[in-house]
Design a protein around this motif. Structure first.
Motif, short mmCIF file in Angstrom:
data_model
loop_
_atom_site.label_atom_id
_atom_site.label_comp_id
_atom_site.label_asym_id
_atom_site.label_seq_id
_atom_site.Cartn_x
_atom_site.Cartn_y
_atom_site.Cartn_z
N GLY A 243 -39.73 3.45 29.99
CA GLY A 243 -39.05 2.29 30.33
C GLY A 243 -37.99 1.78 29.26
N ALA A 244 -38.60 2.02 28.04
CA ALA A 244 -37.69 1.49 27.11
C ALA A 244 -36.60 2.66 26.70
CB ALA A 244 -38.33 1.38 25.79
N THR A 245 -36.83 3.67 27.00
CA THR A 245 -35.88 4.68 26.94
C THR A 245 -34.87 4.57 27.98
OG1 THR A 245 -37.52 6.26 26.15
CG2 THR A 245 -35.42 7.27 26.76
N ALA A 246 -35.24 4.24 29.39
CA ALA A 246 -34.39 4.03 30.50
C ALA A 246 -33.36 2.75 29.98
CB ALA A 246 -35.10 3.88 31.60
N ARG A 247 -34.02 1.46 29.40
CA ARG A 247 -33.36 0.68 29.20
C ARG A 247 -32.19 0.88 28.03
NH1 ARG A 247 -38.11 -1.60 29.79
NH2 ARG A 247 -38.67 -1.61 27.46
N LEU A 248 -32.60 1.45 27.19
CA LEU A 248 -31.57 1.91 26.02
C LEU A 248 -30.44 2.73 26.54
CD1 LEU A 248 -34.22 2.58 23.16
CD2 LEU A 248 -32.49 0.67 23.41
N HIS A 249 -31.10 3.69 27.41
CA HIS A 249 -29.95 4.71 28.04
C HIS A 249 -28.72 3.53 29.00
CE1 HIS A 249 -30.80 8.97 26.88
NE2 HIS A 249 -32.03 8.42 27.43
N ARG A 250 -29.26 2.82 29.58
CA ARG A 250 -28.35 1.75 30.23
C ARG A 250 -27.67 0.98 29.17
NH1 ARG A 250 -33.09 1.07 33.45
NH2 ARG A 250 -33.35 -1.27 32.49
N ARG A 251 -28.10 0.67 28.28
CA ARG A 251 -27.39 -0.24 27.08
C ARG A 251 -26.21 0.76 26.56
NH1 ARG A 251 -30.55 -4.10 23.38
NH2 ARG A 251 -28.77 -4.58 22.73
N LEU A 252 -26.64 1.91 26.27
CA LEU A 252 -25.97 3.07 25.70
C LEU A 252 -24.66 3.27 26.57
CD1 LEU A 252 -25.03 4.95 23.34
CD2 LEU A 252 -26.48 6.72 24.56
N ASP A 253 -25.05 3.36 27.99
CA ASP A 253 -23.79 3.62 28.93
C ASP A 253 -22.75 2.43 28.97
OD1 ASP A 253 -24.86 6.04 29.70
OD2 ASP A 253 -25.81 5.29 31.67
N ALA A 254 -23.52 1.23 28.83
CA ALA A 254 -22.46 0.21 28.71
C ALA A 254 -21.58 0.08 27.30
CB ALA A 254 -23.39 -1.22 28.83
#
Length: 123
Positions: A12-23
């Motif tokens: 979950g943390a990895t998914a959230r970090l990926h979303r933030r990275l995309d942003a």
């Protein structure tokens, strides 16, 4: 720093970090960062030039004060001094523009810092 929980946790943390990275990829642009860096360097050079010009004007004013023995009227002094400093308006406008540009970049920079911290914490 432990087991990988398939239902959340590290995934979950990895998914959230990926979303933030995309942003952040949408916000952070290398060309924009280079332009900002160039603008900061230009601002620094203009500030140095302004300080140097200010010192020069102080020296000129001191020389003029010594040389004037009542020969020059106040209106003439004002006109001459205005002529010497009139070019500083452009520098002041450029400094204000660069300040606004830097202020506009603070939020993306802060987000990138948060992302880096979160990424480091996730490792």
């Amino acid at each position: 720093s432990g087991s990988a929980d398939p239902g959340g946790g590290l995934a979950g943390a990895t998914a959230r970090l990926h979303r933030r990275l995309d942003a952040l990829h949408h916000v952070h642009d290398d060309a924009l960062a280079k332009r900002l860096q160039s603008a900061v360097q230009l601002l620094s050079a203009e500030i140095d030039a302004t300080v140097s010009e200010g010192r020069h004007l102080e020296a000129v004013e001191a020389d003029v004060s010594q040389d004037l023995g009542g020969e020059e009227t106040v209106a003439q002094q004002v006109a001459r001094l205005h002529e010497q400093v009139s070019g500083m308006d452009d520098v002041a406008r450029r400094v204000m523009y660069l300040r606004k540009t830097l202020a506009a970049q603070e939020e993306p920079h802060r987000e990138l810092s948060y992302f880096c911290r979160d990424l480091s914490d996730a490792e």
